[in-house]
Design a protein around this motif. Structure first.
Motif, short mmCIF file in Angstrom:
data_model
loop_
_atom_site.label_atom_id
_atom_site.label_comp_id
_atom_site.label_asym_id
_atom_site.label_seq_id
_atom_site.Cartn_x
_atom_site.Cartn_y
_atom_site.Cartn_z
N GLU A 278 0.99 -1.27 -0.09
CA GLU A 278 0.05 0.06 0.01
C GLU A 278 0.85 1.22 0.12
N ALA A 279 0.60 2.25 -0.95
CA ALA A 279 1.30 3.47 -0.87
C ALA A 279 1.66 4.09 0.22
N GLN A 280 0.14 4.20 1.35
CA GLN A 280 0.44 5.11 2.42
C GLN A 280 1.52 4.54 3.28
N PRO A 281 1.46 3.35 3.80
CA PRO A 281 2.54 2.72 4.49
C PRO A 281 3.93 2.87 4.22
#
Lengths: 592, 356, 312
Positions: A278-281
């Motif tokens: 996932e991009a956010q983490p």
């Protein structure tokens, strides 16, 4: 007296130490997509190949600093000799190169020999391994086709059968005979795919080989949690290597050369790679200092590098940004055999060109790619031989008015008043584009749909999973689909072969134009030269006017590095230059 | 004779309407329930208006710049709206580059001048994009409020339609199992056990992967076909109870067919259970749609839903664009689902014969 | 008791067969062609047929079904079609992290929900009761996805209270450092439905006659609640917890995806995506089996705890 001996002993011991690498220096990286395995012949995804690059060595490699990219010997003593007008290559290995220790070697140190490369090349042709890289050397090596054909019928590849084109002259010398000159052979042999594997290792591990890559490279695979984490340690058997590139006048080059002068490589003792999908983490992990090097997830690009420059808050943290054009091309292909969009008649050409020119590539670049791409003018991408930034046409620009004019002129009118155009003969016009299920593709679907609505074409989407769509594409069932290609080696031919009529495997547009094919067969025999570049451009013109593809963009690659990582220079083809990097532990500690 | 039985039949049939009247009285007295009812009503009204195209019709229009900020925030730096990044040396176009002439190879060369002329005549003006929008814009500059309303339409439609299917399946199968018993019951119990042994999400994914054609209908079918088990259980229990009651035996005596007995006589007496479960399923399916959209099985590209909005918004927090996330997750879905849930609770309490 | 157990175990067989049939039907009409996945970037038709032959996809249906049955009985589902890893090994490696997250969630949720539900039951009918119920409903109406995204951003990054993502090899490190944030988010999400459920269980118990008797005897309300009602409510509580474990393992995939936890949920999602039949088969069978076993356990527990419950 004793004291002196002790000093000498200790200093000798230190210099002859098992490896120069500092085990307290750990490089932490993240992959946004899971790796699949580490058999170089079998895997084709970027991330698996990145790991393989650090472990298994081909004969040649790229010079770290030289741009445009230049080859240099890796396990060879010198650059190969080319004779017979480019059909015979002689490779001389450096003696004393060792494989990493492995139980398959029964406790003995195993030296790299020419036969290892001959064996590794043979593996490419083994039908049981179904290598996706077969096209690189298929039909090129004298005598290999017979052995490969026999293997198909016997259902077993005979690794001991002699191949005339793979001649092991002596322990350290390999000679390759090609059927006809191929100027890209050396680039192909610089790919991690053709790195050296030891036969004992392959035979010992069999189908588990993907988890046991044993090579001559600077690192070995210490620990692997599939799809989650990879730990590589500096290989104790790695030969003493020093930095050998000559820097240009570029200040970064000089800095790197000065830093690495006299240091034994690799410096970093351990590399830890975590898969973070996932991009956010992923991004938060980098910001938090858990990752040392990272790409910039496209969603966050405008925060990280607004206007192309690193944001002040990141500059303050000492983070550094690297940006370069990739040898990369995106495109949307039309199925030339499809009754609606395919064909070489004027109306069909007009339809394809109208659809292509109605698509708002500038908006795709701005909104979806956050300006990390430029519009492609030809199938040949930047950074490869045969690329010319001067080549520009007006055929690929965003011009919905022109699209409408084209459609009006060739009879694609809206006769029944439903707001959508029909075919010239009055039947409904149904355009369907394939698209993989998943969030990222939706934005492209939205843009396509909006742009097609604006010119009165109803576009629907055939959503499916990647393997299903590939299957449908092979069977010719798709009308349109987006695709991308990253160069395997730095030559424009790698892109142009995708539209060659006789290329069954990769010509997803099923484009068969005699004029194009003739040109292709000519350029295949030519070395890089201005004449060849002109021919590449003639081929590009044909692609533009017949429009089997709508050319997309060339993407730009960005990476960011923490202030404690040094000697980093982005390379368009080498993805794992870890042996050249260094970490300043003191700096990292103060940060945390 | 038949007049008496007719009256009896009607009495037992209308026995259930007594429950409704009592329930309505109870409901009216519950303030929270009334507020919830109003909220739900407002949502449904908005959705109907949206479905008719009277509001949020141009939700897909790019009226603002990319990630336009909400008006109430005032002037905010919007780096997303920048139209160009820095120039990269390798990609720089040399100043002396000229457009290459393709006429020599172009099969359309002869008609191109005419087409160019026509194109010039067709040139249209480009509208200016707004810097801010009432509740902000998404990456394409679409109005968040319009998207939220349109999204409500899809999400609630999915919820209701799927719930109807699930309830229909569950009721019919439950009725059959509870009423007929014997082998019908055994067979249906077996099917029930099979469906409930597989974790719900896995079942949904498996079905989603099987249905090739994607679209709103597919999502609805998947949720409906996997969600009937709860209703089945309850209805079956009820039918087991009612099948042996006198009024059913009386109906048999006057010649009512099995079908009539099941669905004309008994059904009204279980309608309150059906309603409560319908509500529960609607809520559950609206939430399930979010997960399905996240995994990519959501509504097609011509529509938007709360799930799609959340999926788009998942990476927007980090770049400080919180408005799509807030609108989808909190301001609309949470409000509707809360109101609906509270209403369902109140309804369940109101319909419960045990409570005084 | 033994007769009951044997009968129940015997009854599981048709259900198991039904599950196998369902799984098989679903995945054979599955359009996903695993051969394409294996062939990688470039493939030609002859090679693909070769692969399909090697993988047995070409056999007639009944033959494939028979092989499947044998696999279930021996619990050996072969190797993954995309990674070649033995399925049992994948399970063994992945179940650990999933359980490391799931068990704390279950335990903490149970204690918290029961305690809070009891408190609410104590103050039932009043404003507190109503307020708590409304808060629970609101909490339940926000998608799990929203909790994770917001939680990871604010609690992980903004406040730096927890690591944003990660996992280690050490159980204690995992429990102490990496598990807390995902566990916290899952518990938050589970509080709403949990409190509501246990509250209804308590209220149901309270409406029973023995409570009236206890009150008539003059016992204080707190004793009535904490001693008698709680004890009797333990059965539905524990059975509820027991039955929810099998589905939780799979439901955690959102957490696993966002927090990079190498668990079973994420593995299965990827397998469905890649048409990796052996893994999906195995997961469905194992989880179906686990569900049936846990259901049986719950029923037995009921019987043991409350002799009045009849076995049918």
């Amino acid at each position: 007296m004793h004291y002196r001996i002790a000093v000498i002993f200790v200093s000798v011991w230190l210099t002859l130490g098992s490896h120069a690498a500092d085990m307290s220096k750990i490089l932490r990286l993240g992959f946004p997509t899971a790796e699949t395995g580490f058999d170089p012949i079998a895997v084709s995804d970027l991330y698996s190949n990145t790991i393989i690059e650090a472990i298994i060595e081909p004969m040649l490699a790229y010079d770290y600093l030289a741009r445009p990219v230049k080859l240099m010997p890796l396990t060879l003593a010198e650059m190969p000799q080319i004779s017979e007008n480019g059909s015979t290559y002689t490779f001389k290995l450096k003696p004393g190169i060792l494989f990493a220790d492995d139980p398959a070697f029964n406790g003995k140190r195993r030296e790299l020999v020419a036969a290892d490369y001959a064996y590794s090349i043979r593996r490419l042709f083994d039908p049981a391994l179904r290598s996706p890289w077969l096209f690189l050397l298929d039909g090129k090596i004298v005598g290999m086709d017979d052995v490969a054909a026999k293997a198909k019928t016997a259902n077993k590849f005979d690794y001991d059968a002699p191949v005339a084109g793979l001649e092991v002259v002596d322990r350290y010398t390999l000679r390759i005979h090609l059927k006809e000159p191929d100027y890209n052979l050396l680039y192909i042999l610089a790919m991690p795919t053709l790195g050296a594997l030891a036969r004992e290792v392959v035979e010992r591990y069999g189908s588990d080989l993907a988890g046991h890559p044993v090579g001559t490279g600077p690192y070995l695979l210490k620990n692997w949690i599939r799809g989650h984490k990879m730990v590589l340690d500096a290989s104790p058997s790695f030969r003493a290597t020093y930095f050998g590139s000559t820097p240009s006048n570029d200040p970064l080059d000089r800095q790197i050369a000065a830093r690495l002068a006299g240091k034994k490589l690799p410096i970093i003792g351990r590399v830890e790679v975590t898969v973070i999908e996932e991009a956010q983490p992923f991004w938060l992990a980098f910001l938090g200092g858990q990752l040392d090097l990272s790409g910039i997830p496209v969603e966050f690009v405008n925060q990280v590098i607004p206007g192309g420059k690193l944001s002040p808050s990141l500059v303050k943290k000492g983070i550094r940004h690297y940006q370069s054009a990739e040898p990369d091309l995106t495109y949307t292909f039309f199925n030339m055999d499809d009754p609606t969009v395919g064909g070489y008649s004027k109306e069909k050409i007009a339809l394809r060109r109208a659809i292509s020119t109605a698509y708002n590539t500038p908006q795709e670049i701005q909104v979806i790619r956050k300006n990390q791409a430029v519009q492609a003018q030809s199938p040949v991408a930047p950074g490869v031989a045969g690329y010319d930034p001067r080549f520009r046409t007006d055929l690929n620009e965003y011009n919905p008015a022109k699209a409408r004019a084209l459609l009006d002129h060739f009879g694609y009118q809206d006769r029944d008043g439903d707001g959508y155009r029909e075919l010239p003969d009055g039947k409904p016009l149904q355009i369907e584009q394939a698209s993989v299920v998943g969030g990222d593709n939706r934005q492209f679907d939205e843009l396509w749909r909006r742009n097609m609505e604006a010119i009165g074409i109803r576009m629907t989407f055939k959503k499916g999973k990647w393997p299903d769509l590939v299957k449908a594409s092979k069977l010719g069932k798709l009308q349109m689909w987006g695709a991308a290609w990253i160069a395997d080696y730095p030559d424009g031919e790698n892109y142009l072969q995708l539209l060659y009529g006789k290329n069954e495997d990769a010509n997803n547009a099923r484009f068969k134009l005699a004029a194009y094919d003739r040109l292709y067969e000519r350029v295949k025999r030519m070395p890089d030269s201005p004449e060849r570049t002109k021919l590449y451009q003639e081929m590009a013109k044909l692609v533009l006017v017949y429009a089997p593809w709508k050319l997309g963009v060339h993407r730009v690659a960005n990476s960011v590095a923490q202030p404690w990582v040094s000697s980093l220079k982005r390379h368009p083809i080498m993805h794992a230059p870890w042996k050249y990097l260094d970490i300043d532990l003191a700096k990292r500690h103060t940060r945390q | 004779m038949s007049a008496v039985l007719d009256r009896l039949e009607r009495q037992y049939q209308s026995g259930s309407s007594g429950i409704w009247q009592i329930a309505w009285r109870r409901l009216k007295g519950d303030r929270v329930a009334m507020v919830s009812l109003v909220v739900v009503g407002l949502f449904l009204l908005t959705i109907v208006l949206s479905a008719l195209g009277l509001i949020a019709r141009d939700w897909d229009d790019q009226v603002g710049v990319s990630y336009a900020s909400p008006s109430f925030l005032g002037k905010v730096d919007n780096t997303e709206a920048l139209s160009a990044g820095a120039a990269i040396p390798e990609l720089a176009v040399p100043i002396d580059a000229t457009i290459v002439d393709l006429r020599s190879v172009d099969p359309l060369a002869d008609v191109m001048p005419e087409i160019e002329a026509r194109a010039k005549a067709l040139q249209s003006t480009v509208n200016d994009k707004a810097e801010t929008l009432p509740f902000g814009g998404d990456k394409w500059g679409r109005d968040i409020i319009a998207k939220t309303i349109k999204g409500a339409q899809s999400s609630v439609l999915v919820g209701f339609a799927a719930a109807f299917i699930a309830v229909f399946l569950g009721t019919v199968l439950g009725a059959l199992a509870g009423y007929h018993g014997r082998w019908v019951n055994d067979l249906l119990e077996w099917v029930y056990n099979v469906f409930t042994s597989i974790p719900n999400l896995l079942l949904i994914l498996a079905f989603a992967a099987v249905f090739q054609k994607r679209g709103l209908l597919t999502v609805i079918m998947i949720l409906g076909v996997t969600g009937w088990t709860g209703v089945y259980r309850l209805i079956r229990a009820e039918y087991l109870k009612h099948a042996n009651r006198e009024y059913v035996k009386a109906a048999e005596a006057i010649g009512a067919s099995h079908f009539r007995r099941m669905f004309v006589h008994i059904l009204p007496n279980v309608s309150h259970i059906i309603l409560v479960n319908l509500s529960l399923l609607v809520v559950g399916f609206i939430k399930a749609e979010v997960i399905l959209s996240y995994l990519g099985f959501g509504v097609p590209v011509e529509m938007t839903s709360w799930g799609t909005m959340l999926q788009e918004a998942q990476n927007e927090l980090v770049i400080g664009k919180w408005w799509q996330f807030a609108a989808a997750a909190f301001l609309s879905m949470a409000v509707l689902v809360t109101a609906f849930s509270l209403l369902t609770d109140a309804l369940r309490d109101a319909l419960d014969p045990k409570l005084k | 008791m033994t007769a009951y157990l044997i009968r129940r175990l015997w009854q599981m067989i048709p259900t198991m067969l039904g599950v196998m049939l369902l799984v098989f039907m679903l995945f054979n009409t599955f359009a996903g062609d695993p051969a394409q996945v294996l062939a990688g970037k470039i493939s030609n038709k002859a090679e693909i047929e070769n692969i399909r032959k090697q993988l047995g996809v070409d056999e007639p249906y009944w033959k494939q079904m028979a092989i499947f049955a044998k696999q279930v009985v021996t619990a050996d589902f072969g190797r993954s079609w995309s990674t070649k890893e033995p399925v049992s090994e994948i399970f063994a490696k992945r179940i650990g992290p999933s359980l490391t997250i799931m068990i704390p969630i279950l335990v903490i949720e149970m204690f918290l929900c029961v305690a809070l539900a009891m408190a609410v039951a104590y103050w039932r009918g009043g404003l507190t009761d109503r307020l708590v119920m409304i808060i629970c409903t609101v909490a339940m109406s926000i998608s799990f996805l929203a909790y994770i995204i917001a939680g990871q951003y604010f609690l992980g990054y903004r406040t730096e209270l927890f690591p944003v993502q990660g996992w280690s090899d050490n159980l204690l490190t995992n429990l102490a450092t990496y598990a807390p944030l995902p566990v916290l988010l899952a518990v938050l999400v589970g509080l709403g439905p949990g409190i509501r459920f246990y509250r209804s269980v308590f209220l149901d118990e309270i409406s029973h006659d023995y409570v009236r008797t206890a009150r008539a005897k003059g016992l204080p309300e707190s004793t009535v609640l904490f001693k008698h009602v709680l004890r009797n409510a333990m059965i539905p509580i524990i059975t509820n917890v027991a039955m929810s474990l099998p589905s939780l393992i799979f439901g955690a995939f959102l957490l696993e995806k966002f927090f990079s936890i190498p668990g079973l949920g994420r593995e299965v999602i990827n397998a469905v995506d890649k048409s990796d039949f052996p893994i999906v088969k195995a997961v469905t069978i194992y989880l179906a089996f686990a569900t049936m076993v846990f259901n049986l356990l719950a029923d037995v527990l009921y019987r043991v705890a409350d002799p009045r419950v009849e076995f049918k």
